[in-house]
Scaffold this motif. Structure first.
Motif, PDB file in Angstrom:
ATOM      1  N   ALA A  93      25.421  25.160 -19.343  1.00  0.00           N
ATOM      2  CA  ALA A  93      25.435  25.244 -17.708  1.00  0.00           C
ATOM      3  C   ALA A  93      24.987  26.616 -17.239  1.00  0.00           C
ATOM      4  O   ALA A  93      24.282  26.720 -16.378  1.00  0.00           O
ATOM      5  N   GLU A 143      29.496  14.460 -21.009  1.00  0.00           N
ATOM      6  CA  GLU A 143      30.027  15.971 -21.177  1.00  0.00           C
ATOM      7  C   GLU A 143      28.512  16.820 -21.268  1.00  0.00           C
ATOM      8  O   GLU A 143      27.906  16.476 -21.969  1.00  0.00           O
ATOM      9  N   PHE A 144      28.685  17.932 -20.526  1.00  0.00           N
ATOM     10  CA  PHE A 144      27.666  19.264 -20.676  1.00  0.00           C
ATOM     11  C   PHE A 144      28.474  20.393 -20.606  1.00  0.00           C
ATOM     12  O   PHE A 144      29.159  20.799 -19.666  1.00  0.00           O
ATOM     13  N   CYS A 149      30.329  20.234 -15.313  1.00  0.00           N
ATOM     14  CA  CYS A 149      29.999  20.661 -16.791  1.00  0.00           C
ATOM     15  C   CYS A 149      31.644  20.490 -17.291  1.00  0.00           C
ATOM     16  O   CYS A 149      32.600  20.116 -16.715  1.00  0.00           O
ATOM     17  N   HIS A 150      31.570  20.726 -18.398  1.00  0.00           N
ATOM     18  CA  HIS A 150      32.826  20.707 -19.616  1.00  0.00           C
ATOM     19  C   HIS A 150      33.288  21.673 -20.247  1.00  0.00           C
ATOM     20  O   HIS A 150      32.362  22.572 -20.813  1.00  0.00           O
ATOM     21  N   GLU A 153      36.580  18.371 -17.216  1.00  0.00           N
ATOM     22  CA  GLU A 153      35.652  18.536 -16.569  1.00  0.00           C
ATOM     23  C   GLU A 153      35.961  19.853 -15.590  1.00  0.00           C
ATOM     24  O   GLU A 153      36.969  20.032 -15.089  1.00  0.00           O
ATOM     25  N   ASP A 169      25.480  18.542  -8.354  1.00  0.00           N
ATOM     26  CA  ASP A 169      24.544  18.063  -9.260  1.00  0.00           C
ATOM     27  C   ASP A 169      23.321  17.485  -8.639  1.00  0.00           C
ATOM     28  O   ASP A 169      22.688  16.580  -9.020  1.00  0.00           O
ATOM     29  N   ILE A 218      29.990  23.991 -20.638  1.00  0.00           N
ATOM     30  CA  ILE A 218      29.895  25.099 -19.518  1.00  0.00           C
ATOM     31  C   ILE A 218      28.756  26.225 -20.211  1.00  0.00           C
ATOM     32  O   ILE A 218      28.040  26.767 -19.298  1.00  0.00           O
TER      33      ILE A 218
END
Length: 272
Positions: A175, A169-170, A67-68, A73, A41, A172
């Motif tokens: 991402a 949370e991001f 990412c999630h 994760e 990151d 995927i």
């Protein structure tokens, strides 16, 4: 020089032990032909590396994005990214802020366990990066609350443990889109550690470009499995040592885990 490209390495700018200069020295000693820095990151280690490269070894900028997917994760590797892209910088700045807030919450939970760690002291020991669990674990060892990093995690910091705090949370899918937006290719990192084959197939359906085939945690069977999966989707194959330099055995992994240079050339062509 070994005909190998190690595309998964970390520096002090995330959770690695070595500076870019120190890492480059180790890479040369191992005879690696091409490499990438994939700090967690952050791309802060890329420019210092670019400043000291002498042309003997090929380099491609990278990142490992947290990412999630399905409340888990996972990690997405991005290669050939534009490290000056404003969208990327904006995301990383927001992520850095959330990690700082997360570190404070972890220290608060440790205080509830009668473990008092000084945030400023940890920051002084990690001036080049945002505090993450490995940095807190190292402080637990330094202050005598754990014998080593393994114990620090197994007693306090493991997922959903007594001092655990989840990351923001991001997804995927976002991402993957981000990596593409900044000119890169998106590759799932060490899939055997985090996701199923079904998950990988889903990621491909969302535009993911490749899969990390070679990794210290991947047996020959898993390497063949992910190679076949990549071939099925016409996807990029990558690999590397996932070098952090925190454990003695990692040095022996340099020059051993990676992809053939010819496969690396295919990645470069994909980015052109």
């Amino acid at each position: 020089m070994a005909d190998i490209a190690d595309l998964h390495m970390h520096t002090i700018y995330s959770d690695g032990k070595h500076s870019p200069e120190e890492l480059l020295h180790l890479i040369k000693a191992a005879g690696i032909r091409a490499f990438s820095i994939t700090d967690h990151d952050t791309v802060d280690g890329i420019k210092p590396m670019l400043d000291i490269l002498d042309g003997d070894i090929e380099f491609i900028p990278g990142i490992e994005i947290s990412c999630h997917y399905k409340n888990r994760e996972i990690h997405l590797l991005g290669y050939g990214i534009d490290i000056n892209n404003t969208s990327l910088m904006s995301h990383l700045d927001l992520f850095k802020k959330s990690r700082e807030e997360r570190a404070i919450k972890i220290l608060t939970k440790l205080q509830e366990l009668d473990i008092n760690l000084d945030l400023a002291h940890i920051q002084d020991r990690t001036p080049n990066n945002t505090i993450a669990r490995p940095h807190i674990a190292a402080e637990l060892v330094t202050q005598g609350y754990a014998h080593d990093l393994r114990e620090a995690f197994s007693k306090y910091l493991y997922d959903y443990g007594p001092a655990y705090e989840a990351k923001v949370e991001f997804p995927i899918e976002e991402a993957i889109d981000l990596v593409h937006k900044v000119g890169g290719v998106a590759v799932i990192a060490h899939p055997s550690k985090m996701v199923s084959e079904k998950d990988v197939r889903y990621f491909f359906s969302k535009g993911m470009d490749g899969v990390e085939v070679i990794h210290p945690n991947h047996s020959l069977y898993l390497q063949k499995k992910y190679h076949s999966l990549a071939k099925m989707y016409g996807a990029i194959e990558t690999g590397g040592s996932d070098f952090h330099g925190l454990k003695d055995y990692e040095l022996s992994n340099l020059g051993k885990f990676g992809i053939p240079y010819l496969v690396f050339e295919k990645l470069i062509k994909k980015l052109q």
